[in-house]
Design a protein around this motif. Sequence first.
Motif, PDB file in Angstrom:
ATOM      1  N   VAL A 116       5.781  -1.868 -20.123  1.00 57.85           N
ATOM      2  CA  VAL A 116       5.800  -0.421 -19.920  1.00 57.85           C
ATOM      3  C   VAL A 116       7.026   0.157 -20.616  1.00 57.85           C
ATOM      4  O   VAL A 116       8.144  -0.356 -20.437  1.00 57.85           O
ATOM      5  CB  VAL A 116       5.850  -0.081 -18.415  1.00 57.85           C
ATOM      6  CG1 VAL A 116       6.111   1.393 -18.199  1.00 57.85           C
ATOM      7  CG2 VAL A 116       4.563  -0.512 -17.730  1.00 57.85           C
ATOM      8  N   SER A 117       6.847   1.204 -21.410  1.00 59.18           N
ATOM      9  CA  SER A 117       7.982   1.848 -22.073  1.00 59.18           C
ATOM     10  C   SER A 117       8.283   3.189 -21.417  1.00 59.18           C
ATOM     11  O   SER A 117       7.382   3.875 -20.923  1.00 59.18           O
ATOM     12  CB  SER A 117       7.697   2.057 -23.562  1.00 59.18           C
ATOM     13  OG  SER A 117       6.664   3.018 -23.752  1.00 59.18           O
ATOM     14  N   ALA A 118       9.574   3.534 -21.400  1.00 61.23           N
ATOM     15  CA  ALA A 118      10.027   4.833 -20.893  1.00 61.23           C
ATOM     16  C   ALA A 118      10.898   5.474 -21.964  1.00 61.23           C
ATOM     17  O   ALA A 118      11.861   4.861 -22.433  1.00 61.23           O
ATOM     18  CB  ALA A 118      10.813   4.657 -19.598  1.00 61.23           C
ATOM     19  N   PRO A 129      12.241   6.567 -14.906  1.00 60.54           N
ATOM     20  CA  PRO A 129      11.107   5.779 -14.421  1.00 60.54           C
ATOM     21  C   PRO A 129      11.033   5.696 -12.903  1.00 60.54           C
ATOM     22  O   PRO A 129       9.951   5.702 -12.329  1.00 60.54           O
ATOM     23  CB  PRO A 129      11.332   4.400 -15.043  1.00 60.54           C
ATOM     24  CG  PRO A 129      12.292   4.621 -16.157  1.00 60.54           C
ATOM     25  CD  PRO A 129      13.141   5.773 -15.752  1.00 60.54           C
ATOM     26  N   PHE A 175      -0.038   5.451 -15.697  1.00 63.71           N
ATOM     27  CA  PHE A 175       0.693   6.724 -15.671  1.00 63.71           C
ATOM     28  C   PHE A 175      -0.198   7.943 -15.909  1.00 63.71           C
ATOM     29  O   PHE A 175       0.303   9.034 -16.178  1.00 63.71           O
ATOM     30  CB  PHE A 175       1.828   6.680 -16.700  1.00 63.71           C
ATOM     31  CG  PHE A 175       2.793   5.564 -16.443  1.00 63.71           C
ATOM     32  CD1 PHE A 175       3.702   5.635 -15.401  1.00 63.71           C
ATOM     33  CD2 PHE A 175       2.765   4.415 -17.217  1.00 63.71           C
ATOM     34  CE1 PHE A 175       4.568   4.588 -15.137  1.00 63.71           C
ATOM     35  CE2 PHE A 175       3.632   3.366 -16.973  1.00 63.71           C
ATOM     36  CZ  PHE A 175       4.531   3.446 -15.921  1.00 63.71           C
ATOM     37  N   ARG A 188       9.400  12.703 -15.388  1.00 59.55           N
ATOM     38  CA  ARG A 188       8.580  11.861 -16.262  1.00 59.55           C
ATOM     39  C   ARG A 188       7.570  12.754 -16.971  1.00 59.55           C
ATOM     40  O   ARG A 188       6.397  12.809 -16.584  1.00 59.55           O
ATOM     41  CB  ARG A 188       7.843  10.778 -15.468  1.00 59.55           C
ATOM     42  CG  ARG A 188       8.728   9.814 -14.717  1.00 59.55           C
ATOM     43  CD  ARG A 188       7.909   8.797 -13.934  1.00 59.55           C
ATOM     44  NE  ARG A 188       6.986   9.443 -13.012  1.00 59.55           N
ATOM     45  CZ  ARG A 188       7.323   9.936 -11.831  1.00 59.55           C
ATOM     46  NH1 ARG A 188       8.580   9.873 -11.407  1.00 59.55           N
ATOM     47  NH2 ARG A 188       6.426  10.516 -11.045  1.00 59.55           N
ATOM     48  N   SER A 201       5.871  10.382 -21.651  1.00 59.79           N
ATOM     49  CA  SER A 201       7.170   9.700 -21.686  1.00 59.79           C
ATOM     50  C   SER A 201       7.092   8.287 -21.106  1.00 59.79           C
ATOM     51  O   SER A 201       7.916   7.437 -21.430  1.00 59.79           O
ATOM     52  CB  SER A 201       8.221  10.511 -20.933  1.00 59.79           C
ATOM     53  OG  SER A 201       7.887  10.628 -19.550  1.00 59.79           O
ATOM     54  N   MET A 202       6.111   8.039 -20.235  1.00 58.52           N
ATOM     55  CA  MET A 202       5.883   6.705 -19.675  1.00 58.52           C
ATOM     56  C   MET A 202       4.572   6.182 -20.240  1.00 58.52           C
ATOM     57  O   MET A 202       3.553   6.886 -20.209  1.00 58.52           O
ATOM     58  CB  MET A 202       5.819   6.762 -18.149  1.00 58.52           C
ATOM     59  CG  MET A 202       7.072   7.285 -17.471  1.00 58.52           C
ATOM     60  SD  MET A 202       8.488   6.176 -17.615  1.00 58.52           S
ATOM     61  CE  MET A 202       7.898   4.709 -16.790  1.00 58.52           C
ATOM     62  N   GLU A 203       4.585   4.961 -20.738  1.00 57.59           N
ATOM     63  CA  GLU A 203       3.410   4.456 -21.449  1.00 57.59           C
ATOM     64  C   GLU A 203       3.202   2.967 -21.183  1.00 57.59           C
ATOM     65  O   GLU A 203       4.153   2.186 -21.204  1.00 57.59           O
ATOM     66  CB  GLU A 203       3.601   4.685 -22.950  1.00 57.59           C
ATOM     67  CG  GLU A 203       2.412   4.356 -23.800  1.00 57.59           C
ATOM     68  CD  GLU A 203       2.627   4.732 -25.254  1.00 57.59           C
ATOM     69  OE1 GLU A 203       1.644   4.761 -26.008  1.00 57.59           O
ATOM     70  OE2 GLU A 203       3.787   4.982 -25.650  1.00 57.59           O
TER      71      GLU A 203
END
Length: 293
Positions: free
Chosen positions: A14-16, A21, A213, A221, A225-227
Amino acid sequence: MSELRGKIDFVVLVSATNANPNGDPLNGNRPREDYAGYGEISDVCIKRKIRNRWQDMGAEIFVQSDDRANDGFKSLKDRADGYEPLKVEIARKKSANREKCARLACDKWMDVRSFGQVFAFKGSDVSLGIRGPVSIHQAVSVEPVDIISMQITKSVNSESGKEGKASDTMGTKHRIGFGLYMVKGSVNVQLAEKTGFSQEDADMLKEALKTLFENDASSARPEGSMEVCELYWWQHTEKIPAVSTAQVHRSVKVKAREDETKSYADRPRSYADYEIVLENPEGCVEPEVYHFV
């Protein structure tokens, strides 16, 4: 509903990006981090997002957020009392059949048969603990994260009768510039047999992780932005595989890419700056791999 075919292990990357987060309420809602500076997302936070996704898919959820409650109940006790078969059994007090209560709760609510639940309410003689088959680790970032803070103001007063902006209009927002987090989890077959967690439930868990997400945007968030970047999903054929869960989880290797023109004294700034390598343990089933970036 079909029985779970075998133990499940999974890893989610998961990327932020410019997001918070998981804020720590005991630290001014700053993004969670350990003493070494690595970012953290609590297992409770991840389970909350999974519950929300299941709710979006139409599943009945016991632990609902107040802002997403869709059954009119304002508390867990009200929700438990609103399920008549469970209420009738609990009303028998000390003569209540705890196994029947657990079965009724698991049949009714997907999150109960997945994560388990403690039923212990004030004024009730029946306390019940259900252990669920789905376990999730707290997520930890691959690299230490940099926390960025900014001061914010409001252009209007919260109360009338004041000529100028009051000092209480000041605030602080926190975010990380970028972080890549690894979420790990498993599904235990023996506990699944007890709660009734089925293969169809496992498929819904997989779908929830893919879209973790969706419908989760907030000021902390922003949308996008969260993926979820990658999902690795091992469905073993045995209840207890020869390869341990720890070995399976360690098989996903994440490292910064080598670049002759750039020094990586600075931390990676995007998912593309990482190289993901799968070293599947010998004798382990091949995982389903889903790439989203």
